[in-house]
Design an enzyme around this catalytic site. Structure first.
Site, short mmCIF file in Angstrom:
data_model
loop_
_atom_site.label_atom_id
_atom_site.label_comp_id
_atom_site.label_asym_id
_atom_site.label_seq_id
_atom_site.Cartn_x
_atom_site.Cartn_y
_atom_site.Cartn_z
N ARG A 145 5.04 10.70 -2.85
CA ARG A 145 4.69 10.50 -1.44
C ARG A 145 5.90 10.82 -0.55
NH1 ARG A 145 4.72 4.51 1.28
NH2 ARG A 145 3.92 5.14 3.31
N GLU B 21 12.33 -9.39 2.51
CA GLU B 21 11.57 -8.22 2.94
C GLU B 21 12.40 -6.96 2.69
OE1 GLU B 21 10.49 -8.39 7.10
OE2 GLU B 21 10.17 -6.22 7.21
N ALA C 165 2.93 -0.67 5.03
CA ALA C 165 2.43 -0.71 6.41
C ALA C 165 1.89 -2.09 6.81
CB ALA C 165 1.36 0.36 6.61
N ASP D 155 1.69 -15.73 6.75
CA ASP D 155 1.23 -17.09 6.42
C ASP D 155 1.35 -17.37 4.92
OD1 ASP D 155 0.67 -17.57 9.07
OD2 ASP D 155 -1.51 -17.35 8.87
N TYR E 68 11.00 8.92 1.09
CA TYR E 68 11.01 7.85 0.08
C TYR E 68 11.63 8.25 -1.26
CZ TYR E 68 7.78 5.77 3.42
OH TYR E 68 7.22 5.26 4.57
N ASN F 266 8.02 -5.50 -0.57
CA ASN F 266 7.87 -4.34 0.31
C ASN F 266 6.39 -4.25 0.62
OD1 ASN F 266 7.69 -1.93 1.65
ND2 ASN F 266 8.97 -0.77 0.21
N ARG G 76 6.83 1.04 13.63
CA ARG G 76 7.45 0.46 12.43
C ARG G 76 8.58 -0.52 12.79
NH1 ARG G 76 5.27 3.74 8.36
NH2 ARG G 76 4.90 5.85 9.10
N HIS H 51 3.73 -4.29 9.32
CA HIS H 51 3.62 -4.13 10.77
C HIS H 51 2.29 -4.64 11.32
CE1 HIS H 51 6.97 -1.62 9.68
NE2 HIS H 51 6.18 -0.77 9.02
N ARG I 42 12.67 5.09 12.75
CA ARG I 42 11.41 5.82 12.64
C ARG I 42 10.48 5.50 13.83
NH1 ARG I 42 9.10 5.14 6.80
NH2 ARG I 42 7.88 6.93 7.52
N PRO J 8 0.80 -1.23 0.00
CA PRO J 8 0.00 0.00 0.00
C PRO J 8 0.83 1.27 0.00
CG PRO J 8 -0.09 -1.09 2.14
CD PRO J 8 0.54 -2.06 1.19
N ASN J 9 0.33 2.22 -0.77
CA ASN J 9 0.88 3.58 -0.89
C ASN J 9 2.17 3.65 -1.70
OD1 ASN J 9 -1.22 4.82 0.76
ND2 ASN J 9 -0.27 3.74 2.46
N HIS K 43 12.56 -2.58 2.69
CA HIS K 43 12.03 -1.26 3.00
C HIS K 43 12.96 -0.20 2.45
CE1 HIS K 43 9.05 -3.09 5.51
NE2 HIS K 43 10.02 -3.82 6.05
N ILE K 44 12.38 0.83 1.91
CA ILE K 44 13.16 1.94 1.36
C ILE K 44 13.81 2.71 2.50
CG2 ILE K 44 12.95 4.11 0.07
CD1 ILE K 44 10.47 2.70 -1.33
N SER K 45 13.03 3.01 3.51
CA SER K 45 13.53 3.75 4.67
C SER K 45 14.07 2.77 5.71
CB SER K 45 12.39 4.58 5.28
OG SER K 45 11.37 3.72 5.78
C1 DQA Z 1 8.13 1.18 4.04
C2 DQA Z 1 8.16 1.43 5.55
C3 DQA Z 1 6.79 1.18 6.16
O1 DQA Z 1 6.83 1.41 7.56
C4 DQA Z 1 5.78 2.13 5.54
O2 DQA Z 1 4.50 1.85 6.06
C5 DQA Z 1 5.78 2.09 4.05
C6 DQA Z 1 7.06 2.02 3.36
C7 DQA Z 1 9.48 1.52 3.38
O3 DQA Z 1 9.68 1.09 2.25
O4 DQA Z 1 10.31 2.22 3.97
O5 DQA Z 1 4.74 2.21 3.41
O6 DQA Z 1 7.87 -0.20 3.82
#
Ligand code: DQA
Length: 143
Positions: free
Chosen positions: A18, A96, A75, A85, A23, A72, A109, A78, A105, A10-11, A98-100
């Site tokens: 964003r 897994e 959210a 599963d 990001y 990725n 997270r 978390h 943070r 998502p997002n 994550h960009i950040s």
């Molecule tokens: C994220 C980190 C997550 O906490 C956040 O909800 C995202 C992006 C990242 O790529 O840093 O949507 O997965």
């Protein structure tokens, strides 16, 4: 030819627009072109959804054939036992991403429901986290 499925949750369709301070200012579609040029011998399939169930369906659809999954989950990382599963249900190894650096943070997270179902975790390298995850999958699929 190796096949790796990249899945964004998502997002992440809004990458580039964003919160660019967190990001970056590049769209994922733009970065994906660079990844495909960098790995010409790998089939890089890409899927993005804002819906948890659609992400699970994608894992089911690719997870029996792909050589690896770069996920990725945004959210849902978390919150989602269902994604945990789904990753456990398929043989493809997942990384897994994550960009950040989620650990620098907000506290909410810091916990991931999906790390324990993944072969490895990469976070904090900006979009380069995806390249590092692909390198990881390619190196452990040679083992
Ligand atoms: C994220 C980190 C997550 O906490 C956040 O909800 C995202 C992006 C990242 O790529 O840093 O949507 O997965």
């Amino acid at each position: 030819m190796k096949r790796i499925q990249i899945i964004n949750g998502p997002n992440l369709n809004l990458l580039g627009r964003r919160e660019p301070g967190v990001y970056g200012s590049r769209s994922f579609e733009d970065y994906l072109e660079e990844l495909r040029q960098r790995f010409p011998d790998v089939q890089l399939d890409y899927y993005q959804s804002n819906c948890e169930g659609a992400l699970i369906d994608c894992i089911h659809a690719c997870g029996f054939e792909a050589d690896g999954i770069v996920l990725n989950a945004g959210a849902y990382t978390h919150t989602s036992i269902a994604l945990h599963d789904a990753l456990r249900a398929v043989p493809a190894p997942a990384v897994e991403v994550h960009i950040s650096n989620v650990h620098t943070r907000e506290e909410f997270r810091h916990h991931s429901y999906i790390s324990a179902a993944c072969r490895g975790v990469i976070c904090g390298f900006g979009l380069d986290s995806y390249r590092l995850a692909i390198e990881g999958i390619l190196s452990f699929s040679e083992e």
